[in-house]
Enzyme design. Structure first.
Site, mmCIF file in Angstrom:
data_model
loop_
_atom_site.group_PDB
_atom_site.id
_atom_site.type_symbol
_atom_site.label_atom_id
_atom_site.label_comp_id
_atom_site.label_asym_id
_atom_site.label_seq_id
_atom_site.Cartn_x
_atom_site.Cartn_y
_atom_site.Cartn_z
ATOM 1 N N CYS A 48 6.339 -4.537 11.526
ATOM 2 C CA CYS A 48 5.160 -3.670 11.478
ATOM 3 C C CYS A 48 4.468 -3.926 10.150
ATOM 4 O O CYS A 48 5.025 -3.608 9.086
ATOM 5 C CB CYS A 48 5.568 -2.201 11.612
ATOM 6 N N ASN A 98 1.604 -2.705 8.698
ATOM 7 C CA ASN A 98 1.265 -1.514 7.922
ATOM 8 C C ASN A 98 2.535 -0.794 7.490
ATOM 9 O O ASN A 98 2.617 -0.244 6.390
ATOM 10 C CB ASN A 98 0.375 -0.573 8.737
ATOM 11 N N ASN A 136 6.209 -10.496 16.006
ATOM 12 C CA ASN A 136 6.128 -9.682 17.217
ATOM 13 C C ASN A 136 4.936 -10.184 18.032
ATOM 14 O O ASN A 136 4.074 -10.896 17.525
ATOM 15 C CB ASN A 136 6.033 -8.181 16.887
ATOM 16 N N CYS A 171 -3.174 -1.434 12.973
ATOM 17 C CA CYS A 171 -1.958 -2.216 13.255
ATOM 18 C C CYS A 171 -1.985 -3.425 12.334
ATOM 19 O O CYS A 171 -2.870 -4.284 12.470
ATOM 20 C CB CYS A 171 -1.912 -2.646 14.720
ATOM 21 N N GLY A 172 -1.045 -3.494 11.403
ATOM 22 C CA GLY A 172 -1.076 -4.553 10.405
ATOM 23 C C GLY A 172 -0.862 -5.933 10.994
ATOM 24 O O GLY A 172 -1.614 -6.871 10.701
#
Length: 281
Positions: A81, A83, A154, A220-221
């Site tokens: 993730c 962020n 991801n 969404c980083g």
């Protein structure tokens, strides 16, 4: 159970300190903590655990003391993730758990070790290099959007908008349709359009995102990283900075001359407290 609440451009997280890996974190507990009415509320959980104390990260213990054990709001664990790792770095430094060296602060994730630089209100992270690898489509209601698959540790699907279709018009209250044969573990879907030029960026885009396991989020980083990679590719650029506007603010994605990919933006800790898990709905 002690917690801290933090966010990166509105992508919010419940941070759980668990340095020795003693907390029994289950999908049910994660989902209840992230519930916005019966729990604390968040897009996901960041468990702060020493790499050596977690089976998913023990192999990284020589590279990074701390492991970001990230879980989506529905209780499913995730690889990475963007962020979240920026907020995680902010937490480690603010709580005196780590002091970044000249080269930054290494943090272990399920997608490998990344390095964070804490620079005032901004946290900048050297991310895993994104890989653009396949064409695909996403479906929102009757609309089909062509896109490209991007691996950022991801899975992502970056889709441009048809002429005449605005970002605001998209109904992302339910997950977009996607090719499950290509994305067997689900996918984060980004919808993107170009935006007005900025003086301090080579490219400027705006996006909305539906995150697997969390729904539509304000940011969404890794999604921004995926969008930045596609924007630079489509512009025929091998390096450059892309400003990405999300509903929660703005982050920047930079591919530099040393072939490093950077994600930068604000990371904020907003509250601390205690929660009784037995009282969660």
């Amino acid at each position: 159970m002690k917690f801290t609440k933090g966010h990166g451009t509105g992508n919010d997280f419940v941070i759980l300190p668990d340095p020795d890996g003693a907390l029994e974190l289950t999908p049910s507990l994660v989902a209840r903590l992230c519930d916005r009415r019966f729990g604390i509320g968040g897009d996901g959980i960041l468990r702060v655990v020493r790499s050596a104390k977690h089976p998913d990260a023990a192999g990284y213990a020589s590279e990074a003391e701390w492991f970001m054990d990230y879980w989506n709001g529905d209780g499913s664990p995730a690889e990475m993730c963007g962020n979240g790792v920026r907020v995680f770095a902010r937490y480690l430094v603010a709580r005196g758990l780590a002091s970044p060296g000249p080269q930054g602060l290494p943090i272990a994730t399920r997608a490998g070790v990344v390095v964070a630089l804490v620079e005032g209100p901004t946290v900048r992270v050297h991310m895993r290099s994104p890989s653009v690898y396949a064409a695909s489509t996403a479906t929102v209601g009757p609309l089909i959007f062509p896109g490209v698959a991007v691996d950022c540790g991801n899975p992502h699907l970056v889709c441009g908008l048809h002429d005449g279709v605005s970002l605001d018009s998209l109904d992302l209250s339910a997950a977009p349709g996607y090719d499950s044969s290509l994305f067997g573990a689900g996918v984060n879907v980004e919808f993107v359009r170009s935006a007005a030029p900025l003086a301090d960026a080579d490219l400027h885009v705006a996006m909305r995102v539906f995150e697997r396991g969390s729904g539509e989020t304000l940011s969404c980083g890794t999604g921004c990283l995926a969008v930045g990679a596609v924007a630079l590719r489509d512009a025929g650029r091998s390096t450059g900075t892309v400003a990405v506007d999300v509903p929660g603010g703005r982050v920047t994605v930079t591919h530099d001359e040393q072939d490093r990919w950077w994600l930068a933006g604000p990371a904020v800790l907003v509250a601390t407290g205690e929660v009784d898990p037995e009282q969660l709905g």
